[in-house]
Design a protein around this motif. Structure first.
Motif, PDB file in Angstrom:
ATOM      1  N   VAL A 123       0.763  -1.210  -0.074  1.00  0.00           N
ATOM      2  CA  VAL A 123      -0.002   0.164  -0.135  1.00  0.00           C
ATOM      3  C   VAL A 123       0.812   1.059   0.058  1.00  0.00           C
ATOM      4  CG1 VAL A 123      -0.244   0.296   2.441  1.00  0.00           C
ATOM      5  CG2 VAL A 123      -1.852   0.930   0.927  1.00  0.00           C
ATOM      6  N   MET A 124       1.919   1.355   0.723  1.00  0.00           N
ATOM      7  CA  MET A 124       2.841   2.503   0.755  1.00  0.00           C
ATOM      8  C   MET A 124       3.401   2.652  -0.586  1.00  0.00           C
ATOM      9  SD  MET A 124       6.264   3.202   2.801  1.00  0.00           S
ATOM     10  CE  MET A 124       7.288   2.169   1.996  1.00  0.00           C
ATOM     11  N   ASN A 125       4.047   1.745  -1.218  1.00  0.00           N
ATOM     12  CA  ASN A 125       4.504   1.919  -2.603  1.00  0.00           C
ATOM     13  C   ASN A 125       3.441   2.453  -3.537  1.00  0.00           C
ATOM     14  OD1 ASN A 125       7.074   1.107  -2.051  1.00  0.00           O
ATOM     15  ND2 ASN A 125       6.755  -1.100  -2.530  1.00  0.00           N
ATOM     16  N   GLY A 126       2.283   1.602  -3.380  1.00  0.00           N
ATOM     17  CA  GLY A 126       1.028   2.272  -4.251  1.00  0.00           C
ATOM     18  C   GLY A 126       0.847   3.622  -4.341  1.00  0.00           C
ATOM     19  N   VAL A 161      13.035   4.861  -2.417  1.00  0.00           N
ATOM     20  CA  VAL A 161      11.724   4.888  -2.846  1.00  0.00           C
ATOM     21  C   VAL A 161      11.105   6.355  -2.197  1.00  0.00           C
ATOM     22  CG1 VAL A 161       9.188   4.240  -3.347  1.00  0.00           C
ATOM     23  CG2 VAL A 161      11.207   2.875  -3.957  1.00  0.00           C
ATOM     24  N   ILE A 162      11.346   6.239  -0.865  1.00  0.00           N
ATOM     25  CA  ILE A 162      10.659   7.255   0.144  1.00  0.00           C
ATOM     26  C   ILE A 162      11.539   8.464  -0.313  1.00  0.00           C
ATOM     27  CG2 ILE A 162      10.328   7.949   2.379  1.00  0.00           C
ATOM     28  CD1 ILE A 162      10.120   4.903   3.285  1.00  0.00           C
ATOM     29  N   LEU A 163      12.980   8.317  -0.329  1.00  0.00           N
ATOM     30  CA  LEU A 163      13.485   9.815  -0.618  1.00  0.00           C
ATOM     31  C   LEU A 163      13.266  10.336  -1.748  1.00  0.00           C
ATOM     32  CD1 LEU A 163      17.081   8.826   1.046  1.00  0.00           C
ATOM     33  CD2 LEU A 163      15.136  10.111   2.134  1.00  0.00           C
ATOM     34  N   ILE A 164      13.018   9.649  -2.773  1.00  0.00           N
ATOM     35  CA  ILE A 164      12.946  10.015  -3.940  1.00  0.00           C
ATOM     36  C   ILE A 164      11.420  10.864  -4.348  1.00  0.00           C
ATOM     37  CG2 ILE A 164      12.379   9.580  -6.536  1.00  0.00           C
ATOM     38  CD1 ILE A 164      14.535   7.375  -6.174  1.00  0.00           C
ATOM     39  N   THR A 165      10.424  10.266  -3.106  1.00  0.00           N
ATOM     40  CA  THR A 165       9.114  10.847  -3.410  1.00  0.00           C
ATOM     41  C   THR A 165       9.106  12.153  -2.575  1.00  0.00           C
ATOM     42  OG1 THR A 165       8.292   8.521  -3.426  1.00  0.00           O
ATOM     43  CG2 THR A 165       6.819  10.306  -2.649  1.00  0.00           C
TER      44      THR A 165
END
Length: 281
Positions: A221-224, A266-270
Motif C-alpha cells: 500500500v505504501m509503494n502504491g 523510494v521514500i527519499l525520491i518521493t
C-alpha cells in the motif's frame, strides 16, 4: 559486470516497474476520481493473492486466478462501496480512518480463516528463457506484458469510449456533470469496483513471486500511494512515469546495496519530488 548479469538487472528493473504499476493503478482510479484514500488497498491486493492461492488449492489452472481474483475482489468492493465508501466521497480524513480500520478487520478475518503461516501460489508458467547465458523466468516477462495490456486497455477506455468521457467529466467538474444529468454516485460506484478489481488482479499477479499471508498488503500500500502521489491523480501516463522512476530506483538500489536501501530510496525520491513539485507550483 558481464553481459548476462547486466541483462538480468535490466529485466529486473523493467519487471519492478511493471509490478509498481499494477499495484498502484487500482488505487489511482479510486483516489483520482473519488478523493477517497483507500488505506485498505493493500488488503484488497492481499485478497487477490489469497484468491490465487485458493484457485491452486482447488486444483484449477493457475491462469484462472487472473479472472477469479479480480471478480471476487470486485464483488467485495461493490459491497464495501455500498455500506461504507459512498458515505466518504470527498472526505479524505474520514476515508483514511475508515479504510485503515477496514484493513485491520480484513487482516484479522484472513488470519482467523487461514492462520498466520505463509502460503505459496504456484507459477502459471515455470519455464525460463536464456538471456545471454543466464536463465530468466518467463513469468516475470509476462508480468511486463500484462502491465502493458492494462495500460492499453485503460487508455482506450479513457480516450475512446463514452465511459471514459463521462469519467473525465466527473473528475473535472462533478457538480456540472451532475447538473447535466450524469449519475455521479453510479460513476463513483463503478470506479471503486474497477479499482478493486485491479487490486485483486495485482494480487493474483504478484502471488507467485511472494509468500501469501495476511500482512502482505502493508508492504504494497505504501509503494502504491507513493507511486500515485508522484504520478499525479487522473494521469495514466503520469502513473507509468512514476512507476518507472520509483520501481526502477528500488530495483537498482536493491541489487547494488540491499532491499532495505531500495525501500529507503523510494521514500527519499518521493520526498524530493514532492518538494520540488510544491516549489515549482
Amino acid at each position: 559486470m558481464s553481459l548476462s548479469i547486466l541483462s538480468v538487472v535490466l529485466l529486473n528493473i523493467v519487471t519492478s516497474i511493471a509490478i509498481f504499476f499494477v499495484i498502484a493503478v487500482g488505487l489511482a482510479v479510486i483516489f483520482g476520481l473519488m478523493d477517497v484514500v483507500n488505506l485498505a488497498h493493500g488488503e484488497f491486493v492481499m485478497l487477490g493473492a489469497y484468491a490465487a492461492f485458493i484457485t491452486s488449492q482447488l486444483g484449477l489452472n493457475p491462469w484462472l486466478s487472473f479472472v477469479i481474483a479480480p471478480v471476487i475482489v470486485a464483488i467485495f468492493g461493490l459491497f464495501i462501496e455500498k455500506i461504507l465508501i459512498r458515505h466518504l466521497y470527498g472526505k479524505i480524513m474520514e476515508s483514511i480512518l475508515a479504510t485503515w480500520g477496514l484493513g485491520i478487520i480484513l487482516r484479522q478475518v484472513i488470519e482467523l480463516i487461514f492462520g498466520k503461516d505463509y502460503k505459496i501460489a504456484p507459477y502459471p508458467v515455470e519455464q525460463t528463457v536464456n538471456v545471454f547465458g543466464a536463465g530468466y523466468p518467463v513469468y516475470r516477462l509476462l508480468i511486463v506484458v500484462l502491465a502493458l495490456v492494462i495500460v492499453a486497455l485503460l487508455w482506450y477506455l479513457e480516450r475512446k469510449t463514452n465511459v471514459g468521457v463521462t469519467v473525465r467529466a466527473v473528475i473535472q467538474n462533478p457538480n456540472l456533470s451532475s447538473a447535466l444529468g450524469i449519475n455521479i454516485n453510479r460513476v463513483y460506484s463503478i470506479s471503486f469496483v474497477v479499482g478493486s478489481a485491479l487490486a485483486g488482479l495485482a494480487g493474483a499477479i504478484i502471488a507467485p513471486l511472494v509468500s501469501v499471508h495476511s500482512g502482505m498488503g502493508i508492504n504494497y500500500v505504501m509503494n502504491g500511494f507513493l507511486t500515485v502521489l508522484v504520478g499525479g491523480m487522473g494521469s495514466l501516463f503520469g502513473l507509468v512515469g512514476s512507476a518507472s522512476l520509483l520501481g526502477g530506483s528500488e530495483s537498482v538500489f536493491s541489487f547494488f546495496f540491499d532491499p532495505v536501501w531500495g525501500s529507503i530510496a523510494v521514500i527519499l525520491i518521493t520526498i524530493v519530488f514532492m518538494r520540488f513539485k510544491k516549489t515549482s507550483i
